[in-house]
Design a protein around this motif. Structure first.
Motif, mmCIF file in Angstrom:
data_model
loop_
_atom_site.group_PDB
_atom_site.id
_atom_site.type_symbol
_atom_site.label_atom_id
_atom_site.label_comp_id
_atom_site.label_asym_id
_atom_site.label_seq_id
_atom_site.Cartn_x
_atom_site.Cartn_y
_atom_site.Cartn_z
ATOM 1 N N UNK A 1 0.816 -1.211 0.000
ATOM 2 C CA UNK A 1 0.000 0.000 0.000
ATOM 3 C C UNK A 1 0.851 1.262 0.000
ATOM 4 N N UNK A 2 0.293 2.319 -0.597
ATOM 5 C CA UNK A 2 0.794 3.681 -0.438
ATOM 6 C C UNK A 2 -0.352 4.502 0.137
ATOM 7 N N UNK A 3 -0.046 5.453 0.994
ATOM 8 C CA UNK A 3 -1.101 6.310 1.534
ATOM 9 C C UNK A 3 -0.534 7.708 1.761
ATOM 10 N N UNK A 4 -1.431 8.607 2.162
ATOM 11 C CA UNK A 4 -1.083 10.021 2.306
ATOM 12 C C UNK A 4 -1.035 10.390 3.783
ATOM 13 N N UNK A 5 0.080 10.986 4.188
ATOM 14 C CA UNK A 5 0.210 11.581 5.512
ATOM 15 C C UNK A 5 0.593 13.037 5.289
ATOM 16 N N UNK A 6 -0.384 13.940 5.408
ATOM 17 C CA UNK A 6 -0.143 15.338 5.062
ATOM 18 C C UNK A 6 0.929 15.969 5.934
ATOM 19 N N UNK A 7 1.008 15.549 7.185
ATOM 20 C CA UNK A 7 2.011 16.104 8.081
ATOM 21 C C UNK A 7 3.384 15.491 7.854
ATOM 22 N N UNK A 8 3.426 14.388 7.109
ATOM 23 C CA UNK A 8 4.707 13.764 6.802
ATOM 24 C C UNK A 8 5.175 12.763 7.828
ATOM 25 N N UNK A 9 4.583 12.757 9.020
ATOM 26 C CA UNK A 9 5.044 11.874 10.087
ATOM 27 C C UNK A 9 3.921 11.046 10.707
ATOM 28 N N UNK A 10 2.736 11.608 10.780
ATOM 29 C CA UNK A 10 1.653 10.913 11.465
ATOM 30 C C UNK A 10 1.159 9.721 10.660
ATOM 31 N N UNK A 11 0.600 8.757 11.365
ATOM 32 C CA UNK A 11 0.051 7.572 10.725
ATOM 33 C C UNK A 11 -1.206 7.951 9.950
ATOM 34 N N UNK B 1 -3.697 -4.751 10.624
ATOM 35 C CA UNK B 1 -2.619 -3.942 10.071
ATOM 36 C C UNK B 1 -2.423 -4.302 8.604
ATOM 37 N N UNK B 2 -2.271 -3.323 7.759
ATOM 38 C CA UNK B 2 -2.032 -3.587 6.334
ATOM 39 C C UNK B 2 -0.544 -3.416 6.028
ATOM 40 N N UNK B 3 -0.162 -3.771 4.828
ATOM 41 C CA UNK B 3 1.231 -3.723 4.407
ATOM 42 C C UNK B 3 1.526 -2.352 3.791
ATOM 43 N N UNK B 4 1.625 -1.336 4.652
ATOM 44 C CA UNK B 4 1.884 0.031 4.195
ATOM 45 C C UNK B 4 3.385 0.214 3.994
ATOM 46 N N UNK B 5 3.800 0.431 2.742
ATOM 47 C CA UNK B 5 5.236 0.503 2.448
ATOM 48 C C UNK B 5 5.687 1.900 2.024
ATOM 49 N N UNK B 6 4.743 2.768 1.639
ATOM 50 C CA UNK B 6 5.101 4.116 1.190
ATOM 51 C C UNK B 6 4.080 5.112 1.717
ATOM 52 N N UNK B 7 4.541 6.247 2.230
ATOM 53 C CA UNK B 7 3.655 7.372 2.516
ATOM 54 C C UNK B 7 4.177 8.596 1.765
#
Length: 306
Positions: free
Chosen positions: A199-209, A222-228
């Motif tokens: 998965x890729x997802x968006x973290x606007x603050x750059x650090x928060x989940x 929990x999913x397989x989040x590899x890129x934010x």
């Protein structure tokens, strides 16, 4: 404060300090000198037995007492001004410049519609967008760095008293992937395959989940989040050029054309709906300019009330 002995001219200074955030800008707005405004502030402090405004960086911030006073005073001053002023806010002639904090996802929906509306009704008005990270737009509005914010509010944090809002629309969430992705073969993705996919997802603050991961963890998953990434546009490009998938907001009937080469499917585990709202600081309740733009945005996006 005793009304019979009150100097009501001081309330104009109070209003200017609330709306401008600095003694310098308040003086300019009132066509007064800075020492005159500073002296008026001293008299206001004596009258209300409270500092009212404290230094913050290059400007001033209202105290709790000032915020409590502001809402009823702003409404009263607005009513008085509307009664006495011979001039009304003229959008067609306005050259005002306003800023709105929003994410690139929200901007892609709001700005084209707002710009088209303003080109007809306020052709000389300027609108500027600034980045919104969900967690900081309250301070941005409090510090006068933006006039409005259009965002989802972080429900884990109590709303400050100065923050006013109106709901605009509720986006859903969909699972987005490139055309031809292995998971594109079925209308509904099995939960186990969904969690195991990259998965890729968006973290606007750059650090928060990302918010969807917070939701999954609340369900013990929990999913397989590899890129934010910190922009929605980047997430769409990553998905378009890879085998990564993403859970992204979906605003039915409002979405711009950005799904070329992409597919979307229902999310196997649907998160609670979120509401995109228009936010502003209560100091602007007496501003005809801000009231006008607020009504324009509400007219474009607010859901009819039932």
């Amino acid at each position: 404060m005793n009304y019979r002995h009150a100097d009501l001219n001081l309330l104009k200074v109070f209003e200017a300090l609330m709306t401008e955030g600095t003694v310098t800008r308040a003086a300019e707005k009132l066509s007064l000198t800075q020492p005159t405004v500073s002296n008026a502030l001293r008299r206001l402090r004596d009258t209300f037995d409270d500092p009212l405004f404290v230094r913050s960086g290059a400007g001033v911030k209202p105290t709790r007492r000032a915020l409590d006073l502001w809402e009823p005073l702003a409404q009263s001053l607005h009513a008085i001004r509307s009664t006495l002023d011979s001039e009304r806010f003229d959008a067609v002639q306005s050259t005002a410049s306003l800023s709105i904090a929003m994410s690139d996802y929200v901007a892609s929906i709001v700005v084209p519609r707002l710009a088209a509306k303003l080109s007809r009704s306020a052709p000389s008005m300027q609108i500027h967008t600034i980045p919104n990270t969900l967690v900081d737009f309250g301070p941005v509005l409090a510090d006068n760095r933006a006039d409005f914010a259009i965002s989802v509010y972080n429900e884990e944090v109590q709303r400050p008293a100065f923050l006013k809002s109106r709901a605009l629309w509720s986006p859903g969430f969909v699972c987005v992937m490139r055309a031809g992705h292995p998971l594109d073969r079925s209308e509904r993705i099995p939960l186990k395959k969904f969690l195991a996919a990259r998965h890729v997802d968006v973290s606007l603050a750059g650090k928060t989940l990302p918010s969807y991961d917070v939701f999954l963890r609340s369900r013990g998953m929990q999913r397989n989040l590899v890129v934010t990434v910190n922009h929605y546009a980047a997430a769409y490009d990553v998905v378009r050029r890879s085998d990564l998938i993403a859970v992204l907001p979906w605003s039915q009937a409002l979405e711009p054309e950005r799904m070329a080469g992409l597919r979307h499917a229902p999310v196997p585990l649907e998160a609670p709906p979120r509401v995109i709202e228009l936010f502003w600081h209560q100091r602007h309740e007496s501003s005809a300019l801000h009231q006008w733009l607020k009504n324009v945005v509400l007219g474009l996006f607010e859901k009819p009330r039932t």
